[in-house]
Design a protein around this motif. Structure first.
Motif, short mmCIF file in Angstrom:
data_model
loop_
_atom_site.label_atom_id
_atom_site.label_comp_id
_atom_site.label_asym_id
_atom_site.label_seq_id
_atom_site.Cartn_x
_atom_site.Cartn_y
_atom_site.Cartn_z
N ALA A 175 10.78 -1.09 -0.93
CA ALA A 175 9.52 -0.58 -1.46
C ALA A 175 8.86 0.36 -0.46
N ALA A 176 8.92 0.02 0.83
CA ALA A 176 8.35 0.89 1.85
C ALA A 176 9.09 2.22 1.93
N GLY B 71 10.29 3.66 -0.66
CA GLY B 71 10.13 4.31 -1.95
C GLY B 71 11.32 4.15 -2.86
N ARG B 72 12.06 3.06 -2.73
CA ARG B 72 13.25 2.84 -3.56
C ARG B 72 13.16 1.48 -4.24
N GLU B 73 13.78 1.38 -5.40
CA GLU B 73 13.86 0.12 -6.11
C GLU B 73 15.15 -0.64 -5.78
N GLU C 96 3.07 6.27 6.12
CA GLU C 96 2.29 6.04 4.91
C GLU C 96 3.11 6.48 3.72
N THR C 97 3.29 5.58 2.78
CA THR C 97 4.09 5.87 1.60
C THR C 97 3.59 5.04 0.44
N GLN C 98 3.68 5.62 -0.75
CA GLN C 98 3.26 4.93 -1.97
C GLN C 98 1.82 4.43 -1.87
N GLY C 99 0.98 5.18 -1.14
CA GLY C 99 -0.41 4.79 -1.00
C GLY C 99 -0.64 3.61 -0.09
N ARG C 100 0.33 3.22 0.71
CA ARG C 100 0.21 2.08 1.62
C ARG C 100 0.64 2.49 3.02
N ASP D 153 3.33 -4.37 6.50
CA ASP D 153 2.37 -3.75 5.59
C ASP D 153 0.97 -3.89 6.18
#
Length: 682
Positions: free
Chosen positions: A340-341, A343-345, A385-389, A413
């Motif tokens: 998730a950090a 940006g992948r599922e 910083e990625t995905q707003g986190r 996180d």
């Protein structure tokens, strides 16, 4: 408990079963000894093979205590067997003693003097080998010396014959009783049957009468098949079968050792026994190595499952990768949080196969700051910083066990952490607000109660002084007594509320004689329970003890401590009060001999409204506010320390440590007259 070897199962069985089993083994030792002597070659001074050694060792291994009783039983069995075949008494005694020493040495070394011996690991097999060598050598020394002295034969020939005969027997027989009876490797029954048939077929082919091909090594291949694939129990059984078939078929003229039977029978027997010993040693070590390897695989699998489970379910992102070919990063583990950090599922399949090329010009994991750190091949921390986190990413590199470099990337996180900290601070502030509201409520209620209680107490005291009938006077006394108690509780609550909130106005410290303050408080405490006959003994120095302190606060602390000591003393008891130097100040010790405080509740009683939770203490009236007030006053007003000591049975000791307050004069002005007792108590 799990199934162990036969010797272990006997050791852990009940007394009757254990004794019957050991006696049976000793009797079997005697019968096998007799049979071996009867079947020995004509004119031979020793038997060709001595399986009784292994049976006797099992009997001693299965016995408890010092094992001397079982050892004596083996001696008796061997002695009887030699006596029945008509041997000389000296030879009979010497051989019996040698057999007993042998089995005792084997049992003690194989089990390390403990309750059980096993044959599961390489260490176990190595220990058995040492035990067999030591046992066979000890027997050979005693046996060859006996033969040389009694019948005058060459001790060297007898020595080597005994070592081979007994050593091979111990290696073949003893494992049958030491290996676990569980089939732990999960071998299929079909494979076990097939291997057993192949083993028996090879033995018949090599040792069948008339066959003289030099193929003594061939049965070892079948044994190693069993050692690699089958439980150790199968190996032990096949070793026993090998010994029986080899001895029987060689005696009938079959196998590679039969050619020496006519020219040198002793050499033929020695070669056969050496063959058995080598086969047993090889098969047992290989089987034990397979057991160790299997156990290691199980442990590693369990650790891997635990590690993977922890990584997958962790709130912290974790990615583990190894460097291959110097320029590729092959991912060996990654959890959903790390994906998730990034940006992948899901992880691309190529990451775990061909890997990711490490390059400063091309993306590695897709986060520029992280890619730059990995490309440099170093350790460190970056913020991404990625995905707003926001994440703190720690990269570490270390050398693996086979020379490869391993990267560990940990994503923390920060967004979640900051949110948790914000919520924790908010909760703490809410708790502080609730605590302030509670204190304000208690203070307000106490203030509101003070006025009506004061009025009730005033009128009750007037009634006590008025001429009343006996029943009316009793009612007035009850009203006045309970009104005073309620007033005391209200004052305690208000005082504690002021101390906790910090709004209480501290009075200036002044020089005072601690002896006189203590004496007045003792005199007041003596009037608390005049009908109970409690004596207060005060011991103070002869010279003035001058300290600088707030007199009302000190008097209240001493009064509360003395009140507790009197309340919890037995009728007719003694409370001992003493004043003595302590460090740079003075210590007041107040010791009662009453019911005491359980040690596990010594800290609990300092809490507000807290009391000792047992029937004896519940019968003594109190609000649980005295000690909290004492601690607040001592620590905030007097600058000292206070604690309680008790064993829960023989009373409680209160220790009050007070500083001098900077006063060094041996004599100082007397305290105010209001604090001086009418008669000093010493």
């Amino acid at each position: 408990m799990g199934k162990g070897g036969l010797a272990t199962e006997i050791w852990y069985s009940g007394p009757v079963v254990r004794r019957v089993a050991i006696v049976s083994l000793i009797l079997l030792t005697g019968l096998v000894s007799y049979a071996s002597l009867v079947l020995r070659p004509e004119g031979a001074i020793i038997a060709t093979w001595w399986p009784a050694a292994g049976i006797g060792a099992v009997a001693v291994l299965a016995s408890r205590g010092s094992r001397l009783a079982a050892t004596v039983g083996v001696f008796a069995a061997a002695f009887a067997a030699n006596l029945l075949v008509g041997r000389e008494l000296g030879l009979t005694f010497g051989y019996g003693l040698a057999n007993a020493v042998e089995v005792y040495v084997v049992a003690q070394l194989a089990s390390r003097g403990g309750p059980e011996a096993r044959l599961d690991s390489i260490r176990d097999v190595g220990r058995l080998m040492v035990a067999v060598i030591a046992g066979a050598l000890s027997l050979a020394l005693l046996g060859s010396a006996t033969a040389a002295i009694v019948v005058g034969v060459d001790p060297t020939t007898v020595f080597f014959s005994l070592v081979a005969s007994h050593g091979s027997a111990l290696l073949v027989i003893t494992p049958l009783a030491l290996v676990s009876r569980r089939l732990r490797r999960g071998a299929r029954p079909f494979e076990i049957v097939l291997q057993a048939m192949a083993f028996v077929g090879i033995m018949l082919f090599v040792f069948w009468p008339g066959s003289d091909l030099p193929l003594a090594f061939l049965p070892l291949t079948a044994l190693l098949w069993a050692a690699f694939r089958m439980p150790t129990l199968v190996v032990a059984v096949e070793l026993f079968v090998m010994a029986l078939m080899g001895i029987r078929l060689t005696g009938r003229g079959g196998g590679p050792f039969a050619d020496y039977l006519d020219s040198d029978p002793a050499l033929a027997v020695l070669l056969l026994q050496t063959f058995l010993a080598i086969s047993a040693t090889s098969a047992l070590f290989v089987s034990a190595a397979r057991n160790d390897w299997g156990a290691a695989v199980v442990r590693l699998s369990a650790r891997e499952s635990l590690l993977r489970g922890g990584i997958v379910s962790s709130d912290t992102g974790i990615l583990i990768a190894e460097v291959i070919d110097g320029d590729r990063l092959r991912v060996v583990g990654v959890n959903p949080t790390a994906l998730a950090a990034l940006g992948r599922e899901a992880m691309p399949p190529t990451w775990a196969v061909s890997g990711i090329r490490i390059s400063e010009k091309h993306p590695v994991l897709g986060l520029p700051e992280l890619d730059a750190l990995i490309a440099k091949g170093g350790s460190g921390r970056v913020e991404v910083e990625t995905q707003g986190r926001r994440f703190d990413v720690d990269v570490a590199i270390h050398e693996g066990s086979i020379g490869t470099s391993v990267f560990t990337v940990v994503f923390t996180d920060v967004t979640q952490r900051d949110e948790r900290e914000r919520r924790a601070l908010q909760a703490a502030e809410q708790l502080r607000d609730l605590n302030r509201q509670k204190d304000d409520f208690i203070s307000s209620v106490s203030h509101e109660l003070r006025t009506p209680v004061t009025s009730i107490l005033g009128f009750a005291e007037d009634l006590e002084d008025a001429p009343l009938a006996p029943s009316e006077r009793l009612a007035a006394e009850v009203i006045a007594r309970n009104a005073r108690r309620l007033a005391d509780v209200i004052e305690d609550v208000l005082e504690l509320s002021k101390l906790s909130s910090g709004v209480a106005i501290a009075r200036p410290a002044a020089p005072l004689d601690l002896r006189l303050v203590l004496a007045q408080c003792v005199q007041d405490a003596e009037g608390l329970a005049p009908t109970r006959g409690i004596e207060i003994r005060l011991t103070v120095p002869e010279h003035p003890v001058v300290i600088s302190a707030e007199a009302p606060a000190l008097a209240r602390v001493l009064a509360n401590l003395l009140s507790n000591a009197v309340k919890f003393s037995d009728d007719g008891g003694v409370v001992e009060v003493s004043l003595e130097p302590h460090g740079d100040g003075w210590r007041v010790r107040i010791e009662d001999h009453g019911m005491g405080i359980p040690p596990d509740q010594l800290e609990h009683v300092w809490g507000r409204f807290s009391r000792v939770q047992d029937d004896r203490h519940r019968d003594v009236p109190g609000t649980g506010l005295g000690l909290p007030i004492v601690r607040e006053l001592v620590e905030k007003r007097l600058g000292g320390a206070v604690r309680l000591e008790s064993d829960g049975a023989t009373g409680t000791t209160a220790l009050l440590d007070l500083p001098t307050g900077g006063i060094e004069e041996p004599h100082a002005p007397q305290p105010p007259a209001a604090l001086a007792p009418a008669e000093p108590v010493v």
